[in-house]
Design an enzyme around this catalytic site. Structure first.
Site, PDB file in Angstrom:
ATOM      1  N   ASP A  35      -4.047  38.521  48.353  1.00 21.84           N
ATOM      2  CA  ASP A  35      -4.358  37.794  49.582  1.00 21.84           C
ATOM      3  C   ASP A  35      -3.596  38.339  50.785  1.00 21.84           C
ATOM      4  O   ASP A  35      -3.461  37.677  51.808  1.00 21.84           O
ATOM      5  CB  ASP A  35      -4.072  36.296  49.389  1.00 21.84           C
ATOM      6  N   HIS A 239      -5.724  66.643  53.644  1.00 26.52           N
ATOM      7  CA  HIS A 239      -5.250  65.276  53.899  1.00 26.52           C
ATOM      8  C   HIS A 239      -4.213  64.847  52.864  1.00 26.52           C
ATOM      9  O   HIS A 239      -4.241  63.731  52.348  1.00 26.52           O
ATOM     10  CB  HIS A 239      -6.430  64.296  53.960  1.00 26.52           C
ATOM     11  N   ASP A 256       1.609  67.207  60.064  1.00 25.73           N
ATOM     12  CA  ASP A 256       0.515  66.719  60.922  1.00 25.73           C
ATOM     13  C   ASP A 256       0.771  65.231  61.119  1.00 25.73           C
ATOM     14  O   ASP A 256       0.511  64.421  60.229  1.00 25.73           O
ATOM     15  CB  ASP A 256      -0.831  66.978  60.233  1.00 25.73           C
ATOM     16  N   ASP A 267      -2.241  63.508  68.150  1.00 28.37           N
ATOM     17  CA  ASP A 267      -2.569  64.148  66.866  1.00 28.37           C
ATOM     18  C   ASP A 267      -2.031  65.570  66.938  1.00 28.37           C
ATOM     19  O   ASP A 267      -2.610  66.423  67.615  1.00 28.37           O
ATOM     20  CB  ASP A 267      -4.096  64.114  66.687  1.00 28.37           C
ATOM     21  N   HIS A 346     -12.531  73.711  57.909  1.00 30.87           N
ATOM     22  CA  HIS A 346     -12.783  72.564  58.793  1.00 30.87           C
ATOM     23  C   HIS A 346     -13.121  73.037  60.203  1.00 30.87           C
ATOM     24  O   HIS A 346     -13.016  74.216  60.508  1.00 30.87           O
ATOM     25  CB  HIS A 346     -11.591  71.603  58.787  1.00 30.87           C
ATOM     26  N   HIS A 350     -11.649  67.971  67.450  1.00 36.09           N
ATOM     27  CA  HIS A 350     -12.433  66.744  67.589  1.00 36.09           C
ATOM     28  C   HIS A 350     -11.987  66.046  68.859  1.00 36.09           C
ATOM     29  O   HIS A 350     -10.888  66.286  69.357  1.00 36.09           O
ATOM     30  CB  HIS A 350     -12.224  65.847  66.365  1.00 36.09           C
ATOM     31  N   HIS A 357     -10.232  60.440  65.431  1.00 33.64           N
ATOM     32  CA  HIS A 357     -11.470  61.235  65.481  1.00 33.64           C
ATOM     33  C   HIS A 357     -12.382  60.444  66.406  1.00 33.64           C
ATOM     34  O   HIS A 357     -13.139  59.588  65.984  1.00 33.64           O
ATOM     35  CB  HIS A 357     -12.073  61.393  64.087  1.00 33.64           C
ATOM     36  N   GLU A 380      -7.207  72.890  66.555  1.00 35.29           N
ATOM     37  CA  GLU A 380      -6.421  72.907  65.340  1.00 35.29           C
ATOM     38  C   GLU A 380      -6.965  73.821  64.232  1.00 35.29           C
ATOM     39  O   GLU A 380      -7.283  73.370  63.146  1.00 35.29           O
ATOM     40  CB  GLU A 380      -6.296  71.488  64.784  1.00 35.29           C
ATOM     41  N   TYR A 384      -5.777  78.382  54.865  1.00 36.20           N
ATOM     42  CA  TYR A 384      -5.259  77.726  53.655  1.00 36.20           C
ATOM     43  C   TYR A 384      -5.620  78.580  52.443  1.00 36.20           C
ATOM     44  O   TYR A 384      -6.805  78.810  52.179  1.00 36.20           O
ATOM     45  CB  TYR A 384      -5.874  76.332  53.512  1.00 36.20           C
ATOM     46  N   ARG A 408      -1.543  75.220  59.744  1.00 42.04           N
ATOM     47  CA  ARG A 408      -2.404  74.676  60.802  1.00 42.04           C
ATOM     48  C   ARG A 408      -1.528  74.481  62.033  1.00 42.04           C
ATOM     49  O   ARG A 408      -0.348  74.126  61.900  1.00 42.04           O
ATOM     50  CB  ARG A 408      -3.047  73.352  60.368  1.00 42.04           C
ATOM     51  N   GLU A 410      -1.897  72.461  65.744  1.00 41.80           N
ATOM     52  CA  GLU A 410      -2.796  71.522  66.429  1.00 41.80           C
ATOM     53  C   GLU A 410      -2.187  70.990  67.718  1.00 41.80           C
ATOM     54  O   GLU A 410      -1.096  70.424  67.711  1.00 41.80           O
ATOM     55  CB  GLU A 410      -3.109  70.339  65.497  1.00 41.80           C
TER      56      GLU A 410
HETATM   57  N1  GLY Z   1      -4.705  64.333  61.517  1.00 44.50           N
HETATM   58  C1  GLY Z   1      -6.099  64.335  61.404  1.00 44.50           C
HETATM   59  C2  GLY Z   1      -6.692  65.492  62.069  1.00 44.50           C
HETATM   60  O1  GLY Z   1      -6.006  66.410  62.443  1.00 44.50           O
HETATM   61  O2  GLY Z   1      -7.865  65.546  62.302  1.00 44.50           O
HETATM   62 MN    MN Z   2      -3.961  66.245  62.882  1.00 44.29          MN
HETATM   63 MN    MN Z   3      -6.867  66.442  64.465  1.00 46.87          MN
END
Ligand code: GLY
Ligand code: MN
Ligand code: MN
Length: 436
Positions: A35, A239, A256, A267, A346, A350, A357, A380, A384, A408, A410
Site C-alpha cells: 500500500d 540503462h 549519466d 541530462d 541509439h 532527444h 525524453h 549524446e 559500446y 558516451r 552527453e
Molecule cells: N539518461 C537518459 C538519456 O540519456 O536519454
Molecule cells: Mn542521459
Molecule cells: Mn539523454
C-alpha cells in the site's frame, strides 16, 4: 512559475482547439509495494497547462463555452484524508489560486462533464494508462453521438492533443529556461564531484549517493531519471542502474545523471578513466566519441533539419571505426545499412524539458522538422563494445583489446537565434580534464 504563464499557455492552446473541448487527466499514482506509493509526479501536459500538481484531477478546456472555459475537477478538502496523505488544495482554492472559471469535487465528474462537451465539435483527449477513465470518455462520446443527428451538435471525433500541444511545450519560455539552467547547474556540480571521487576501489553507488545528495541539497526534486554509474563493461549496458560494482584501475566509468528542478530536467553523461589515465584504446575511442559529439553539436543550428546532427555523429563514428579496422567496406553502404549499429545503437539525442525524453515532433511524414530558437536537445553519441561483442554480419571480429569499453558524452544544447548555447558547457569533457 507565475500563474500568468500557465494562463497564457492555456490561451495559446485554446486558440488552437477552437470549437473543441480538451479533457486532461492528472498522472496516475503508482504502487511501489503493497500500500506504499511512489512519490507523485504530475503528468507533464497537465502540469504545463494548469500548474496543478495533485493526483485524481481532471482539467477541461472549452474555449467555446461562454463562461467556463477552464474547469478543474479536484479532490475536495477532507481533514481525515489530509492527515494521512497530505494537504489538498481543494475546490475553492483551485478556482482562486489556479485561475479555474469553475471547479468541482472529482466525485461530480460524471454529472458535470457533459455540459462541457455536448456542444463541442470534437474531443481532444490522450488515451492514457487509466483504462477506466478512457472508458468514461468513450462512454460520454458514445452517449452524445446517439443524439447527434437529432440535436445537430456534438463531438464527431476524438483527437489526440499531441500535435497541437507538444509544439507549444517544445519551445521553452524564459522562465522555463531559467529552471532548466538551474537543473543543469546542480547536475554540473554533481559531475564535478564524480570526477573528483572516481578512483580504483570506489563503488559505483558511492558516486551515485553523493551526486543525488547534491540534487536534493541544492533544492532539486532529485534525480531526473535513475542515475547510471557504470564502471568497466557495465558502461556497455545503456540503462544500467544497479550501480553496485567496485571500480578497478584501468577501467572507464560512465556517469549519466541529471537533476530535476521544479519539474524541469537536465541530462548529462561523462566518461572518465577510473585511474588518472586512459589506456591507448580507451583514449582513441574517447577522442572519437568526442569528435562525433562536437560535429553533432555543430549541426544544432536554427533551421537545420532534425536528422543532420545524428547523421554527423554517425558519419564521424563510422569514419573513425573504419580507420581503426573495426568496420570494413564502403562507407556509404555501412551508413545506409546501419552496419555501425552494434557499436552505436541509439539516436544522437532527444528533446529535453518537462520530460527527460521530452515531447516534440521530429518528423511529419517524410519531412524532418527543423530546429528553432528556444528548443533544447541533448547531444549524446557513444561507442559500446561489450565483452561478447557481435559484429554486423560480414564485418570483422573485434580484437580483445577493444572489448569492455563503453563511452558516451552527453550535453544539453539550447538552440538560439544565431546558433546554439551548450547549457552544460561547465562540465569538463576534454581528454586533459578527464585525465587528472
Ligand atoms: N539518461 C537518459 C538519456 O540519456 O536519454
Ligand atoms: Mn542521459
Ligand atoms: Mn539523454
Amino acid at each position: 512559475m507565475m500563474q500568468s504563464e500557465f494562463r497564457q499557455r492555456r490561451e495559446q492552446f485554446m486558440a488552437k482547439i477552437g470549437t473543441g473541448t480538451a479533457i486532461l487527466r492528472s498522472a496516475p499514482t503508482a504502487v511501489m509495494h503493497n500500500d506504499v506509493e511512489y512519490n507523485f509526479r504530475q503528468d507533464s501536459n497537465f502540469f504545463y497547462l494548469t500548474g496543478f500538481n495533485e493526483a485524481d484531477a481532471i482539467a477541461v478546456l472549452a474555449p467555446w463555452h461562454e463562461t467556463h472555459k477552464f474547469v478543474l475537477f479536484v479532490q475536495p478538502k477532507d481533514r481525515d484524508k489530509e492527515t494521512w496523505s497530505g494537504y489538498r488544495i481543494g475546490v475553492d482554492a483551485a478556482k482562486e489560486q489556479y485561475g479555474a472559471d469553475e471547479a468541482y469535487p472529482i466525485s461530480e465528474l460524471d454529472e458535470k462533464l457533459t455540459q462541457y462537451v455536448e456542444k463541442a465539435d470534437r474531443i481532444f483527449y490522450h488515451l492514457g494508462r487509466d483504462r477506466t477513465f478512457n472508458q468514461t470518455v468513450l462512454d460520454l462520446w458514445q452517449r452524445l453521438m446517439t443524439t447527434y443527428e437529432k440535436k445537430g451538435t456534438g463531438p464527431i471525433a476524438i483527437e489526440d492533443p499531441a500535435l497541437l500541444l507538444h509544439p507549444l511545450r517544445q519551445t521553452k519560455s524564459a522562465s522555463e529556461l531559467a529552471l532548466m539552467r538551474k537543473a543543469v547547474a546542480i547536475a554540473a556540480e554533481a559531475h564535478h564531484l564524480a570526477l573528483e571521487m572516481r578512483k580504483p576501489g570506489c563503488y559505483e553507488y558511492e558516486i551515485q549517493a553523493e551526486m543525488e545528495r547534491l540534487f536534493r541539497l541544492r533544492g532539486g526534486v532529485g534525480a531526473a531519471y535513475p542515475s547510471i554509474v557504470a564502471s568497466g563493461a557495465n558502461a556497455c549496458i545503456l540503462h544500467y542502474t544497479e550501480n553496485n560494482r567496485q571500480m578497478q584501475d584501468g577501467e572507464l566509468l560512465l556517469v549519466d545523471a541529471g537533476c530535476s528542478y521544479d519539474y524541469y530536467n537536465s541530462d548529462i553523461t561523462r566518461t572518465y578513466p577510473v585511474g588518472n589515465q586512459f589506456t591507448a584504446e580507451q583514449k582513441i575511442l574517447y577522442e572519437l566519441v568526442l569528435k562525433a559529439q562536437l560535429n553533432a553539436i555543430e549541426q544544432v543550428q536554427p533551421n537545420n533539419a532534425w536528422n543532420l546532427f545524428h547523421d554527423a555523429s554517425v558519419r564521424t563514428i563510422v569514419e573513425g571505426l573504419m580507420s581503426l579496422g573495426l568496420l570494413q567496406g564502403d562507407i556509404e553502404e555501412i551508413i545506409k545499412e546501419e552496419k555501425y549499429k552494434p557499436f552505436f545503437m541509439h539516436g544522437t539525442g532527444h528533446w529535453l524539458g518537462l520530460d527527460v525524453h521530452d515531447v516534440g515532433i521530429r518528423q511529419i511524414g517524410e519531412t524532418w522538422q527543423t530546429f528553432q530558437p528556444g528548443q533544447v536537445v541533448t547531444v549524446e553519441p557513444g561507442i559500446y563494445i561489450r565483452p561478447d561483442f557481435q559484429p554486423f554480419e560480414g564485418q570483422p571480429q573485434v580484437p580483445d583489446r577493444w572489448r569492455g569499453i563503453g563511452i558516451r558524452i552527453e550535453d544539453d544544447v539550447l538552440i538560439t537565434e544565431t546558433g546554439h548555447d551548450v547549457l552544460t558547457a561547465a562540465v569538463p569533457k576534454t581528454v586533459e580534464a578527464m585525465e587528472r
